[in-house]
Scaffold this motif. Structure first.
Motif, PDB file in Angstrom:
ATOM      1  N   MET B  47     -47.749  88.668  30.927  1.00  0.00           N
ATOM      2  CA  MET B  47     -46.940  89.552  31.750  1.00  0.00           C
ATOM      3  C   MET B  47     -47.777  90.151  32.885  1.00  0.00           C
ATOM      4  O   MET B  47     -47.330  90.245  34.028  1.00  0.00           O
ATOM      5  CB  MET B  47     -46.376  90.651  30.858  1.00  0.00           C
ATOM      6  N   MET B 158     -39.933  94.071  34.077  1.00  0.00           N
ATOM      7  CA  MET B 158     -40.800  93.610  32.992  1.00  0.00           C
ATOM      8  C   MET B 158     -41.148  94.781  32.088  1.00  0.00           C
ATOM      9  O   MET B 158     -41.577  95.838  32.554  1.00  0.00           O
ATOM     10  CB  MET B 158     -42.070  92.993  33.565  1.00  0.00           C
ATOM     11  N   ASP B 160     -43.301  96.033  28.723  1.00  0.00           N
ATOM     12  CA  ASP B 160     -44.350  95.721  27.758  1.00  0.00           C
ATOM     13  C   ASP B 160     -44.115  96.573  26.513  1.00  0.00           C
ATOM     14  O   ASP B 160     -44.369  97.773  26.522  1.00  0.00           O
ATOM     15  CB  ASP B 160     -45.731  96.002  28.371  1.00  0.00           C
TER      16      ASP B 160
END
Lengths: 336, 235
Positions: B47, B158, B160
């Motif tokens: 990522m 995105m 995490d």
């Protein structure tokens, strides 16, 4: 009547001087705390940068005096300060570009940057002494007092006089204005908020698109303003001696740490905490007790907890106590 | 060709060994894609590579057909890629509203309407708009973090490990929020430890092992794949 005299005595010798001294420390402490919060190092050159700013103010003041410009009742230095600020901002950006930037880009640990700032301190100190010399200088002109002790006595018929110097009023007044503008800037404007964000969480600030170069530049600009005004006000009120400025770094750091380092509002109040403690503890209370106690109980000694020669011990003790028992300061700064 | 994709990415931190090897990941708008795998598989690294936080030795990254392999993370944010880190993903010393404002730092002009949209998506944030984020609960903080990331109106989001360290109930709530975000036509890529729950809401998933693609497929396929089940989902 004696009671009133006692209050005037405290006002004259403790309250007004401490408020003035506190304002001067507060400006220095905000300087320290902003550099620590955003650039993440303890700037040991603080005192000497303030001396440098004051020196420039003095030189410009002299120039104005030589060509016959004055502000009448107000000190000419007030007119010189804006020019000195511009010069000082240039100096700060110069030092950053050629000294601090290298270590910042290489992501040096904060201790290394602190050591580098000691180097900057020595150089700045030397430059100040070469240009203006190490001796004591007074550059205050204009009307010295707003209220003279004698006039006050006549007016009120009290034994004790209250003298208020115009430099004291100027210091408090300018500090309040400057600090209000600064807090407005940090809390209400987009740029100010981005600086707080950068200080709070650098990585996330970068991810949000905040430009670190801009944040660093504005930090030094603010530092230049605070250093010049803080230094010049101290010099106007007392006198300008480079060594004193270097010495003042201890109470300034103590103020920043008491308030919680990285927290500008804490540093502001911390300045007053340190100033009041210093003066409370080193003042000789003999006369005060002579007013409020019956004659039979009058103290024999000066009733002074600590000689004024040891006033730095007060800030040092406060520093140690705060670091031991409340390392993030009174107002929740970063833990050292 | 997918909307946002990393093709055959290889790289690691600094001059250290490669953590991801020829790893390929892609995601389309309105889709949730999970990256799964055991500890040390390079999920977060993959990522970070997509975001530009690590330098790739080879491979390329493109959004909407435009190659962004050489762009800095900040410039990728300008391209509409938003990232919510696992830890330290909020400005703890600032208020909820200020956090959102900082998320909109790159936006020119008025962004009050976007703040209102975020408040509609996360009603609790409106209630706590003036509170310091450091004083909020874990789940609320994650919502602030999501809200901040959504302020630039990203096309790719995105995440995490968005549910790391929150209770199961809060986790379900967060997943609900993530589905709501997906419905606004955002491409969502997330790294997750809670593999089962993540696959349940995912359209597709990738399983990485030692930095390489091992399995991939729709969420259902991976959930029902006996090999994936036995190695990562606990049977």
């Amino acid at each position: 009547m004696d009671f009133l005299n006692a209050i005037i005595l405290l006002l004259n010798y403790i309250f007004v001087p401490a408020l003035t001294y506190g304002s001067q420390l507060a400006l220095g402490a905000i300087f320290v705390t902003i550099i620590y919060g955003i650039l993440r190092f303890a700037n040991f050159a603080t005192g000497d940068m303030m001396a440098f700013g004051t020196m420039v103010t003095i030189l410009i003041t002299w120039y104005f005096q030589s060509i016959g410009i004055s502000l009448g009742v107000l000190p000419t230095a007030l007119l010189a300060i804006p020019f000195a600020i511009f010069f000082m901002i240039g100096y700060m950006l110069f030092v950053d570009k050629f000294v601090f930037r290298y270590y910042r880009v290489n992501k040096s640990p904060p201790v290394q940057l602190a050591m580098v700032s000691i180097g900057v301190m020595f150089v700045t100190q030397a430059v100040v002494r070469i240009i203006i010399g190490p001796s004591d200088r007074r550059f205050f002109d204009g009307e010295k007092f707003i209220i003279k002790a004698g006039e006050f006595k006549e007016m009120t018929g009290l034994n004790e006089g209250l003298a208020i110097k115009s430099s004291q009023v100027l210091t408090i007044f300018i500090t309040l204005i400057l600090v209000s503008i600064l807090f407005w800037f940090l809390n209400k404007t987009k740029t100010g908020k981005s600086m707080r964000a950068y200080s709070d969480n650098e990585d996330l600030a970068l991810l949000s698109g905040i430009d670190p170069k801009r944040v660093v530049m504005i930090t030094w600009i603010i530092a230049g303003i605070l250093a010049t005004i803080g230094g010049a006000l101290y010099g106007l009120d007392k006198s300008f001696k480079p060594f004193t400025y270097f010495n003042n770094m201890l109470p300034i750091f103590a103020a920043a740490i008491v308030g919680g380092i990285g927290n500008p509002f804490g540093a502001f109040l911390g300045g007053y905490v340190i100033a009041f403690s210093e003066i409370f503890i080193t003042y000789a209370y003999k006369k005060f007790f002579m007013y409020i106690l019956p004659e039979s109980m009058e103290p024999e000694t000066l009733v002074q907890l600590l000689s004024t020669d040891y006033k730095f011990a007060v800030s040092f003790s406060i520093l140690v106590i705060v670091l031991l028992y409340r390392p993030n300061g009174i107002f929740k700064g970063k833990v050292l | 060709m997918a909307f946002f994709e990393g093709v055959k990415m290889t790289g690691g931190y600094g001059t250290g060994p490669d953590i991801i090897n020829s790893c390929s990941i892609n995601v389309n708008r309105g889709e949730i894609v999970s990256i799964l795998g055991p500890n040390g598989a390079g999920k977060s690294t993959a990522m970070k590579a997509l975001l530009g936080l690590i330098n790739l030795k080879s491979g390329s990254i493109a959004i909407n057909g435009k190659d962004i392999s050489k762009l800095s993370p900040q410039d990728r944010v300008r391209e509409g890629i938003s990232f919510v880190p696992q830890t330290k993903n909020v400005f703890a010393g600032m208020s909820v509203e200020e956090n959102l404002e900082m998320g909109a730092y790159l936006r020119e002009g008025d962004y009050q309407n976007i703040i209102d949209e975020i408040y509609e998506l996360f009603p609790i944030l409106k209630e706590k708009r003036n509170q310091l984020v450091g004083e909020l609960s874990g789940g609320q903080r994650q919502q602030v973090a999501l809200g901040r990331a959504l302020m630039i109106k990203p096309s790719v989001l995105m995440l995490d490990e968005p549910t790391a360290g929150v209770s199961p109930i809060v986790m379900d709530e967060l997943f609900d929020h993530i589905i709501k975000v997906k419905r606004t036509n955002v491409a969502i890529l997330m790294v997750e430890q809670n593999a089962k729950q993540a696959l349940n809401i995912s359209d597709r998933g990738y399983v990485l092992v030692t930095g390489e693609n091992r399995y991939s497929g729709t969420g259902k396929e991976l959930l029902n794949d006996p090999r994936v089940r036995s190695s990562f989902l606990g049977g």
